[in-house]
Design an enzyme around this catalytic site. Structure first.
Site, PDB file in Angstrom:
ATOM      1  N   HIS A   4       0.838  -1.199   0.000  1.00 42.98           N
ATOM      2  CA  HIS A   4       0.000   0.000   0.000  1.00 42.98           C
ATOM      3  C   HIS A   4       0.874   1.250   0.000  1.00 42.98           C
ATOM      4  O   HIS A   4       1.378   1.682   1.033  1.00 42.98           O
ATOM      5  CB  HIS A   4      -0.917  -0.040   1.227  1.00 42.98           C
ATOM      6  N   HIS A   6       1.051   5.065  -2.355  1.00 49.44           N
ATOM      7  CA  HIS A   6       0.445   5.870  -3.435  1.00 49.44           C
ATOM      8  C   HIS A   6       1.543   6.580  -4.227  1.00 49.44           C
ATOM      9  O   HIS A   6       2.387   7.265  -3.636  1.00 49.44           O
ATOM     10  CB  HIS A   6      -0.494   6.925  -2.859  1.00 49.44           C
ATOM     11  N   ASP A   8       1.269   9.215  -6.065  1.00 49.71           N
ATOM     12  CA  ASP A   8       1.186  10.667  -5.898  1.00 49.71           C
ATOM     13  C   ASP A   8       1.399  11.089  -4.447  1.00 49.71           C
ATOM     14  O   ASP A   8       1.297  12.273  -4.124  1.00 49.71           O
ATOM     15  CB  ASP A   8      -0.150  11.210  -6.447  1.00 49.71           C
ATOM     16  N   GLY A 166      -9.809   7.940  -1.327  1.00 45.55           N
ATOM     17  CA  GLY A 166     -10.405   9.270  -1.176  1.00 45.55           C
ATOM     18  C   GLY A 166     -11.221   9.326   0.099  1.00 45.55           C
ATOM     19  O   GLY A 166     -11.176   8.400   0.914  1.00 45.55           O
ATOM     20  N   HIS A 193      -9.939   0.936   0.423  1.00 48.54           N
ATOM     21  CA  HIS A 193      -9.613   1.731   1.613  1.00 48.54           C
ATOM     22  C   HIS A 193     -10.862   1.707   2.500  1.00 48.54           C
ATOM     23  O   HIS A 193     -11.913   2.213   2.097  1.00 48.54           O
ATOM     24  CB  HIS A 193      -9.354   3.183   1.232  1.00 48.54           C
ATOM     25  N   GLU A 196     -10.747   3.541   7.988  1.00 51.17           N
ATOM     26  CA  GLU A 196      -9.669   4.483   8.290  1.00 51.17           C
ATOM     27  C   GLU A 196     -10.280   5.714   8.940  1.00 51.17           C
ATOM     28  O   GLU A 196      -9.954   6.064  10.065  1.00 51.17           O
ATOM     29  CB  GLU A 196      -8.936   4.840   6.981  1.00 51.17           C
ATOM     30  N   ASP A 288       1.944   3.911   2.827  1.00 45.88           N
ATOM     31  CA  ASP A 288       0.841   4.761   2.349  1.00 45.88           C
ATOM     32  C   ASP A 288       1.399   5.930   1.534  1.00 45.88           C
ATOM     33  O   ASP A 288       1.410   5.857   0.314  1.00 45.88           O
ATOM     34  CB  ASP A 288      -0.052   5.233   3.503  1.00 45.88           C
TER      35      ASP A 288
HETATM   36  O1  LIG Z   1      -4.821   6.994   3.237  1.00 46.12           O
HETATM   37  C1  LIG Z   1      -5.543   7.349   2.295  1.00 46.12           C
HETATM   38  N1  LIG Z   1      -6.891   7.194   2.382  1.00 46.12           N
HETATM   39  C2  LIG Z   1      -7.737   7.504   1.380  1.00 46.12           C
HETATM   40  N2  LIG Z   1      -7.324   8.042   0.231  1.00 46.12           N
HETATM   41  C3  LIG Z   1      -6.003   8.240   0.079  1.00 46.12           C
HETATM   42  C4  LIG Z   1      -5.064   7.920   1.071  1.00 46.12           C
HETATM   43  N3  LIG Z   1      -3.854   8.254   0.626  1.00 46.12           N
HETATM   44  C5  LIG Z   1      -4.008   8.760  -0.603  1.00 46.12           C
HETATM   45  N4  LIG Z   1      -5.305   8.767  -0.946  1.00 46.12           N
HETATM   46  C6  LIG Z   1      -5.912   9.268  -2.187  1.00 46.12           C
HETATM   47  O2  LIG Z   1      -5.599   8.364  -3.238  1.00 46.12           O
HETATM   48  C7  LIG Z   1      -5.347   9.127  -4.402  1.00 46.12           C
HETATM   49  C8  LIG Z   1      -4.661   8.279  -5.445  1.00 46.12           C
HETATM   50  O3  LIG Z   1      -3.391   7.854  -5.068  1.00 46.12           O
HETATM   51  C9  LIG Z   1      -4.594  10.319  -3.874  1.00 46.12           C
HETATM   52  O4  LIG Z   1      -4.608  11.407  -4.784  1.00 46.12           O
HETATM   53  C10 LIG Z   1      -5.358  10.639  -2.605  1.00 46.12           C
HETATM   54  O5  LIG Z   1      -6.453  11.476  -2.890  1.00 46.12           O
HETATM   55 ZN   LIG Z   2      -3.874   4.787   1.035  1.00 46.90          ZN
END
Ligand SMILES: O=c1[nH]cnc2c1ncn2[C@@H]1O[C@H](CO)[C@@H](O)[C@H]1O
Ligand SMILES: [Zn+2]
Length: 352
Positions: A4, A6, A8, A166, A193, A196, A288
Site C-alpha cells: 500500500h 500511493h 502521488d 479518497g 480503503h 480508516e 501509504d
Molecule cells: O490513506 C488514504 N486514504 C484515502 N485516500 C487516500 C489515502 N492516501 C491517498 N489517498 C488518495 O488516493 C489518491 C490516489 O493515489 C490520492 O490522490 C489521494 O487522494
Molecule cells: Zn492509502
C-alpha cells in the site's frame, strides 16, 4: 514488501519543486525544497483524512504529463529498492492525471514505463525489485467502472489489481458495486480503503457487499474486538465481523504514520497493530504516502520496533504476511518468500 503505497504520495520533495517549475505550476506553498518537505509533513499532520488529502492537490498538480508520471514512477522504484523493498504494489488514480488532456490509457502507460525503467535502474545498482501497479478510482467520483475495466485490460502489462480511495465518510464503497463486480467476473483482485476515517460499517460493506480481497488500513476493525482483562490478546473477544476478517485471513494494509496523521489512531503505541498481531490477524505494514509522512518501509518498521519491542521474527512475520497477500500468482509469491524473504531475514538474524 509493500502492498500500500500511493504514487502521488511518494514524490521526492526536490522532484515536486522541479516539476512545478518545468510545468509552470504556480500554486506550491513554497519553492524551497527543505521547506516543501516539512510543509507536506506538517500539512498532512492534520488529524483529519479530508485535510490530509488536500495536500495531494500539489503532487497531482505536477503529475499531468507522460514525462512527469514516468519520472516519478521510476524514482519511486529506485527509492523503494534502495530502502530494501523487494516487491511493491504501488497505486495511482488515472482519472486525477487528465487535467491537461491525457487519455487514461496514456497515464497508465506512462507509469508502467516508469516502473520498468526504475526496475532496470535498480537492477543496474544491484537491487532486485518487482513492481505491480494498482489502479485506484476515487470514491467521490463516478469513473470507477471505467477504471476497473482498465485494470483488467492492463493485467498482463503490469497492473495487478484495483482499489478505491479518497474521503471515506459519505462515500460508501457500495456506490461502486458495478466496478467491483466487473473485477470479480474477470477473476481479478481488488482492495478497498476502509475503516480508516469511518468505522465498522465501511469495513462490513467493503467485505460483505463488495467482496474486497484486502482492506486498505482497516484499523477500525478493533471496534469489534473486546480486549482481554489486561487490555491485551489474552481473553479478547471478537465480534462476528472481526472473527470473519481473522478467519478468512483478510489482509489488513496498515500504515502506522499515516494512520497517526489522519487521526485514525492517537499514537503509534496505541496502534491496533499491536493487538491484531497478537491475535494473528493477517496484518501487513505499509508506507501509504512516503512524502506526506516523511517515511519509508524501514522507518515504519522501526517505529513498530520501538513501540512494541518487535524483533526480526515479528518483522519477518509481517513481511511474509504481505507477500502471501500480494495480487501476483501464488507460485510467484511463494518463490519470493522462499528465495528472497526468508534467506534475507536469516542473514539479518545471523548478522545480529
Ligand atoms: O490513506 C488514504 N486514504 C484515502 N485516500 C487516500 C489515502 N492516501 C491517498 N489517498 C488518495 O488516493 C489518491 C490516489 O493515489 C490520492 O490522490 C489521494 O487522494
Ligand atoms: Zn492509502
Amino acid at each position: 514488501m509493500l502492498l500500500h503505497d500511493h504514487l502521488d504520495g511518494g514524490l521526492r520533495p526536490a522532484t515536486v519543486a522541479e516539476l512545478a517549475s518545468e510545468h509552470g505550476y504556480k500554486d506550491l506553498p513554497t519553492e524551497d525544497v527543505g521547506a516543501l518537505k516539512s510543509w507536506f509533513r506538517d500539512a498532512a499532520d492534520s488529524g483529519s483524512l479530508v485535510r490530509y488529502l488536500d495536500t495531494f492537490t500539489h503532487t497531482v498538480g505536477v503529475l499531468q504529463t507522460p514525462d512527469a508520471l514516468a519520472r516519478v514512477a521510476s524514482e519511486c522504484v529506485e527509492d523503494l529498492a534502495a530502502d530494501g523493498v523487494v516487491y511493491a504494489e504501488v497505486r495511482f488514480a488515472p482519472e486525477l492525471h487528465v487535467e491537461r488532456g491525457l487519455a487514461l490509457t496514456e497515464v497508465i502507460e506512462a507509469v508502467l514505463a516508469g516502473f520498468a525503467d526504475g526496475t532496470a535502474r535498480a537492477a543496474a545498482a544491484g537491487r532486485q525489485i518487482r513492481m505491480g501497479a494498482l489502479l485506484t478510482a476515487m470514491r467521490h467520483a463516478a469513473r470507477s467502472l471505467e477504471i476497473a475495466q482498465l485494470a483488467i485490460a492492463y493485467r498482463d502489462s503490469g497492473v495487478v489489481g484495483f482499489d478505491i480511495a479518497g474521503a471515506e465518510a459519505g462515500f460508501p464503497p457500495t456506490r461502486h458495486l458495478d466496478a467491483f463486480q466487473h473485477i470479480q467476473r474477470e477473476n481479478g483482485h481488488f482492495t478497498i480503503h476502509a475503516g480508516e476515517a469511518f468505522g465498522l460499517p465501511s469495513i462490513w460493506e467493503a467485505l460483505q457487499w463488495c467482496g474486497a480481497d484486502r482492506l486498505g488500513h482497516g484499523v477500525r476493525i478493533v471496534d469489534d474486538i473486546t480486549p482481554g482483562a489486561a487490555g491485551g490478546a489474552s481473553g479478547a473477544r471478537l465480534g462476528r465481523l472481526a472473527a470473519y476478517v481473522r478467519d478468512k485471513r483478510i489482509p489488513l494494509e496498515m500504515a502506522p504514520s499515516s494512520n497517526l496523521q489522519t487521526g485514525a489512531v492517537a499514537s503509534i503505541a496505541e496502534h491496533p497493530i499491536g493487538l491484531l498481531r497478537e491475535l494473528y490477524f493477517r496484518v501487513t505494514v505499509n508506507t501509504d504516502n512516503r512524502l506526506m509522512s516523511d517515511t519509508s518501509m524501514t522507518r515504519e518498521m522501526a517505529l513498530l520496533v520501538d513501540a512494541f519491542h518487535y524483533g526480526w521474527r515479528d518483522l519477518q512475520w509481517f513481511t511474509v504476511n504481505a507477500m502471501k497477500s500480494a495480487f501476483i500468482p501464488f507460485d510467484e509469491r511463494l518463490a519470493i518468500i522462499n528465495d528472497v524473504i526468508k534467506p534475507g531475514y536469516a542473514k539479518l538474524m545471523s548478522d545480529a
